[in-house]
Design an enzyme around this catalytic site. Structure first.
Site, PDB file in Angstrom:
ATOM      1  N   LYS A 197       0.835  -1.201   0.000  1.00  0.00           N
ATOM      2  CA  LYS A 197       0.000   0.000   0.000  1.00  0.00           C
ATOM      3  C   LYS A 197       0.870   1.252   0.000  1.00  0.00           C
ATOM      4  CE  LYS A 197      -3.595   2.507   2.513  1.00  0.00           C
ATOM      5  NZ  LYS A 197      -2.866   3.786   2.380  1.00  0.00           N
ATOM      6  N   ASP A 264       7.780  -4.067  11.713  1.00  0.00           N
ATOM      7  CA  ASP A 264       8.878  -3.891  12.669  1.00  0.00           C
ATOM      8  C   ASP A 264       9.796  -5.104  12.659  1.00  0.00           C
ATOM      9  OD1 ASP A 264       7.671  -1.512  13.429  1.00  0.00           O
ATOM     10  OD2 ASP A 264       6.695  -2.371  15.187  1.00  0.00           O
TER      11      ASP A 264
END
Length: 476
Positions: A197, A264
């Site tokens: 995205k 992460d």
């Protein structure tokens, strides 16, 4: 590609970015509030986890790397919780405390595995001074081999260009988890890890793999990156570099429960692996395996070096090899159901020698399955002192798992495997050396459960300490 784990203990990584505290309240819902058409949650449990850039640091530490984090916080209770939690995980915290701001905190109310609502406590950091972060970088850079910048658009990376230039001037690679469509602000970074995205927000809709590669290469050229790693959810991830063929990895996720913190984990494993000496391709393969693990967990999650090893080596097949404690317990149950006799032993096995091999062969002959429990690095260090172990946990376990006599290898972090043995309860517990059966850790529990404890002899003339001393003395 099935990469070999690096020695993450050699990986020093500086993390700069938006630090957060993730809070979770858990409880059942059994009725609707009379005040409004919303469920009533009876809070029975709560949890606090470092999030954002702090989760990145926690991932580095969980792998066994050395994490040093710099970020902006308030002067409040969440900042204290973050610091104490990270310090307990051996993360070095170097926060810039700004009393006029709150520490970014996200509170999630959970019931029956579902998130009902999220409450955010934050104000974007604006018009901050870059110097406090730059001075902290000056101190940290000599002891690290990679820099991660974790951007959640909360303002901690307001001066990101100055931070990139500082790191690159010191010849330290910079890995950035970006936010927003303005990639100009990341100019000169080594590698960016946008998800699909985020990538399409910059380049527009992508209709094919070829178009993805072409548009990614254009970004690499325009903004002077060395590479882009586009994470593509169920389509895996693709590494694009200037002058080289694209490198694609299919997803390894078996089940997806929660993607919170997956980005992460990707950048943590990627940067730590490069810092530990891996190529971009190997580091991406490790990051891809790690992502496949954490999306199967609930909430902001880390993974250990052991979990990563299992993901790489296909731990779903629990017939042989390195295995987690829980998977071992299940495997032992299946073995018992087949009428197999399970033998268990333990040790550091720092430098595997002929005496170890002879001992393990003897132990394996006493039953149908042999479990070897291995002290983790911290456990060995406490028992053997500074300078030990010579080989890190993952390497010691990999060598043991390669022996034909050994079925399962499992780590334990305590000084003795008593707790682990009491969970597994093998049919036969064996130990090498000059012991009495009642002196062996876990022996009482095994005997009480109807098992047996035996002492086996080690082969004379073989000693890890003697081998180490001989190497230090330049002998042989």
């Amino acid at each position: 590609m099935k990469p070999i784990l690096p020695d993450y203990n050699s990986a020093g990584v500086l993390i700069i970015g938006d630090v957060m505290l993730d809070r979770y309240w858990y409880g059942p819902t059994g009725r609707i509030s009379p005040e409004a058409p919303v469920p009533v949650v009876k809070v029975e449990n709560n949890e606090e986890r470092p999030g954002g850039a702090a989760n990145v640091a926690m991932n580095i530490a969980s792998l066994g790397g050395h994490a040093h984090i710099v970020g902006l916080t308030g002067m409040d209770e969440p900042a204290k919780v973050l610091t104490e939690t990270l310090n307990s995980l051996k993360v070095k915290c170097d926060f810039v405390a700004l009393p006029e701001y709150p520490t970014i905190t996200k509170l999630r109310v959970m019931s029956r595995g579902q998130q009902l609502i999220r409450l955010d406590f934050e104000d974007k950091f604006e018009n901050t001074d870059a110097e406090p972060v730059l001075s902290r970088m000056e101190t940290a850079l000599p002891s690290v081999k990679a820099v991660i910048m974790s951007d959640y658009a909360k303002g901690s990376l307001e001066h990101v260009q100055a931070y990139i230039q500082k790191a690159r001037a010191a010849n330290i690679p910079v890995f950035i988890d970006p936010k927003g469509a303005d990639f100009e602000r990341y100019r000169g970074a080594t590698l960016l890890t946008p998800n699909m995205k985020e990538f399409e927000d910059v380049v527009g809709k992508v209709k094919s793999d070829q178009e993805l590669v072409e548009k990614a290469l254009a970004l690499v050229e325009e903004f002077e990156f060395e590479a882009l790693l586009v994470t593509r959810s169920e389509n895996g991830m693709t590494l694009i570099r200037r002058g080289q063929e694209p490198f694609h990895l299919p997803t390894q996720a078996k089940e997806v429960y929660d993607v919170t913190g997956a980005g992460d984990t990707v950048i943590s494993v990627l940067a730590a692996s490069v810092a530990a000496g891996k190529s971009f391709e190997e580091a991406c393969a490790l990051a891809n395996a790690a992502a496949g693990v954490v999306v199967g967990k609930l909430g902001t999650s880390t993974l250990s070096e052991i979990e990563l090893a299992e993901a790489i080596h296909g731990s779903q097949d629990t017939d042989y090899g390195v295995i987690s404690e829980q998977a071992l317990i299940e495997a032992v149950k299946k073995a018992r159901a087949k009428g197999e006799k399970v033998v268990m032993t333990n040790g550091c096995f720092d430098i595997l020698h002929a005496g170890h091999v002879s001992y393990l062969n003897h132990a394996a002959e006493l039953g149908d399955r042999l479990i070897v429990a291995v002290n983790t690095d911290e456990s060995v260090k406490r028992l053997k002192g500074p300078g030990r172990p010579v080989n890190p946990t993952d390497r010691r376990m990999a060598v043991l798992a390669g022996l034909g006599a050994v079925d399962w290898v499992v780590p334990f972090s305590e000084d003795t495997p008593q707790r682990l043995i009491s969970e597994v309860l093998p049919s036969l517990l064996v130990k090498g050396g000059d012991y009495k059966p009642e002196e062996i850790a876990g022996g009482k529990e095994v005997i009480a459960a109807g098992g047996e404890v035996r002492v086996l002899n080690f082969e004379d003339g073989c000693s890890t300490s003697e081998i180490i001393n001989a190497i230090k003395g330049g002998k042989g």
